[in-house]
Enzyme design. Structure first.
Site, PDB file in Angstrom:
ATOM      1  N   HIS A 134       0.836  -1.373  -0.020  1.00  0.00           N
ATOM      2  CA  HIS A 134      -0.080   0.005  -0.084  1.00  0.00           C
ATOM      3  C   HIS A 134       0.741   1.341   0.062  1.00  0.00           C
ATOM      4  CE1 HIS A 134      -3.697  -1.958   0.250  1.00  0.00           C
ATOM      5  NE2 HIS A 134      -3.380  -2.600   1.353  1.00  0.00           N
ATOM      6  N   ASP A 145      -3.246 -10.272  -2.880  1.00  0.00           N
ATOM      7  CA  ASP A 145      -3.907  -9.744  -1.671  1.00  0.00           C
ATOM      8  C   ASP A 145      -5.154  -9.243  -1.928  1.00  0.00           C
ATOM      9  OD1 ASP A 145      -2.735  -8.774   1.253  1.00  0.00           O
ATOM     10  OD2 ASP A 145      -4.414  -7.451   0.335  1.00  0.00           O
ATOM     11  N   HIS A 178      -6.689  -6.695  -0.999  1.00  0.00           N
ATOM     12  CA  HIS A 178      -6.754  -5.128  -1.179  1.00  0.00           C
ATOM     13  C   HIS A 178      -5.825  -4.917  -2.589  1.00  0.00           C
ATOM     14  CE1 HIS A 178      -7.527  -5.977   3.098  1.00  0.00           C
ATOM     15  NE2 HIS A 178      -8.546  -5.221   2.769  1.00  0.00           N
ATOM     16  N   ASP A 216      -5.905 -12.580   3.115  1.00  0.00           N
ATOM     17  CA  ASP A 216      -7.081 -12.145   3.412  1.00  0.00           C
ATOM     18  C   ASP A 216      -8.217 -12.247   2.360  1.00  0.00           C
ATOM     19  OD1 ASP A 216      -5.703 -10.355   1.686  1.00  0.00           O
ATOM     20  OD2 ASP A 216      -5.401  -8.472   3.004  1.00  0.00           O
TER      21      ASP A 216
HETATM   22  C1  OKP Z   1      -3.557  -4.226   4.404  1.00  0.00           C
HETATM   23  B1  OKP Z   1      -3.263  -5.487   3.393  1.00  0.00           B
HETATM   24  C2  OKP Z   1     -11.608  -1.136   5.959  1.00  0.00           C
HETATM   25  C3  OKP Z   1     -10.436  -0.782   7.026  1.00  0.00           C
HETATM   26  C4  OKP Z   1      -8.983  -0.834   6.383  1.00  0.00           C
HETATM   27  C5  OKP Z   1      -6.676  -1.123   6.424  1.00  0.00           C
HETATM   28  C6  OKP Z   1      -6.588  -2.341   5.700  1.00  0.00           C
HETATM   29  C7  OKP Z   1      -5.149  -2.582   5.335  1.00  0.00           C
HETATM   30  C8  OKP Z   1      -4.902  -3.848   4.517  1.00  0.00           C
HETATM   31  N1  OKP Z   1     -12.740  -0.927   6.434  1.00  0.00           N
HETATM   32  N2  OKP Z   1      -7.766  -0.729   7.080  1.00  0.00           N
HETATM   33  O1  OKP Z   1      -3.553  -5.176   1.954  1.00  0.00           O
HETATM   34  O2  OKP Z   1      -3.849  -6.608   3.897  1.00  0.00           O
HETATM   35 ZN    ZN Z   2      -5.032  -6.991   2.213  1.00  0.00          ZN
END
Ligand code: OKP
Ligand code: ZN
Length: 361
Positions: free
Chosen positions: A173, A210, A212, A297
């Site tokens: 990120h 991932d 995200h 995740d």
């Molecule tokens: C990091 B990685 C959602 C809140 C998200 C941060 C998530 C970071 C993910 N409502 N908070 O890509 O696993």
């Molecule tokens: Zn993630």
């Protein structure tokens, strides 16, 4: 398979704002401990690397590599902000720096200088509130980054086809200027910088699985025609403002960024269809080096993800990737995955699929 770990990655332990609550960050040291426990009972080889005990030359070259991606002001902030807040009496030793105000664009210009206010700087160098900074954040971040570099060195020195680095904190990120989403240094970019020390014009592929979107990695390579980035991620999920299909790269790098958002609630079959597109793009790019940003995740029980993917599916995922891209030297970096009890079995499942497919040194 060779798996790299540095004990200093366990020291970082911070907080995050989730919904309206400040809670211990889901990205926790127990994630790595659970994985270590599982792999210790397997046939995989775990190697402990200690940046802390490395030569000055190792440390200097790490800093040099990080500096190719991250700006000096940002790195200085990461290194010093906790102590500055501590010295000013803004936090206790056991507390955390969290931003309160982010850069916004209601004014005609975006700032080119960090703000003088010490509170405001936390917001200048971050884009969200899931990237707290505590006493040990810098130490862990450096250890994590060093694993990404060490993995590439192992690929070259040991003549193996793949290495796994248990990076923590994760990296995908953050870009060169801002932390966010539990990430402080972009580990993927570091591996690629290390690879390019020996092959400056190498064609590189990044597969980000991932849950995200890896906005930071996308940013860093958006104008780089040699690096093909592709990501399968939850549509309309964190980090919300990136990851659309129309983000395709810039200039002569147009076509080297492939985003494949997938509806929340999707099944593994639907996932595999996106994976086919990702692999088709990667194959066309003909990478000599592959970087996998591996997050668990996507697992059905994950609190931050919403795909219906199960432990045995990771074996199929890995086999599908490795069968289509056999013999491409690959570094696999850990990104997210927050169901601690299932991380070990999910990784073992992935490694089984990876190793069971055509790939020999
Ligand atoms: C990091 B990685 C959602 C809140 C998200 C941060 C998530 C970071 C993910 N409502 N908070 O890509 O696993
Ligand atoms: Zn993630």
């Amino acid at each position: 398979m060779l798996i790299l770990h540095d004990p200093d990655t366990l020291s970082h332990e911070t907080i995050e704002l989730l919904g309206s609550k400040v809670i211990p960050a889901l990205e926790s040291p127990s994630r790595i401990l659970a994985i270590l426990e599982a792999v210790s009972k397997s046939q995989h080889e775990v190697k402990h690397i200690r940046l802390h005990d490395s030569s000055e030359a190792t440390f200097d070259s790490l800093i040099e590599l990080i500096g190719q991606t991250h700006d000096q002001g940002y790195l200085g902030h990461l290194k010093n902000v906790f102590k500055q807040w501590r010295d000013d009496g803004l936090v206790e030793e056991c507390e955390h720096v969290l931003p309160e105000c982010f850069v916004f664009t209601s004014t005609a210009r975006t700032p080119t200088q960090p703000p003088k206010d010490i509170y405001a700087r936390a917001g200048y160098y971050a884009f969200d509130m899931s990237s707290g900074i505590m006493n040990k954040t810098y130490v862990s971040t450096m250890a994590s980054a060093n694993l990404a570099v060490a993995a590439v060195r192992r690929l070259r020195d040991d003549q193996v086809n793949e290495v796994v680095a248990l990076c923590r904190p994760p990296g995908h990120h953050c870009n060169g200027h801002k932390a966010g989403g539990y990430c402080y240094v972009n580990n993927a970019a570091l591996s690629i910088s290390e690879w390019r020390r020996q092959s400056p014009n190498a064609r590189v592929g990044i597969l980000d699985v991932d849950f995200h979107h890896g906005n930071g990695t996308q940013d860093i390579f958006y104008s780089d025609p040699n690096v093909f980035y592709t990501s399968i991620h939850g549509a309309d999920e964190f980090p919300y403002y990136t990851g659309n299909e129309d983000e395709r790269g810039d200039g002569d790098a147009i076509g080297t960024n492939l985003n494949l958002p997938l509806e929340t609630g999707s099944s593994f079959d639907q996932y595999l269809q996106k994976l086919e597109s990702a692999l088709a793009g990667l194959l066309k790019h003909e990478p000599e080096f592959l970087l996998v940003s591996l997050g668990f995740d996507t697992f059905n029980l994950d609190p931050l993800g919403s795909f219906k993917i199960h432990t045995e599916d990771y074996e199929v995922l890995a086999r599908t990737v490795r069968t289509r891209l056999p013999n491409v030297q690959t570094v696999i970096l850990l990104e997210g995955g927050y169901v601690v009890e299932h991380l070990g079995s999910n990784l073992l499942s992935f490694l089984k699929g990876w190793e069971g497919s055509a790939s020999s040194p």
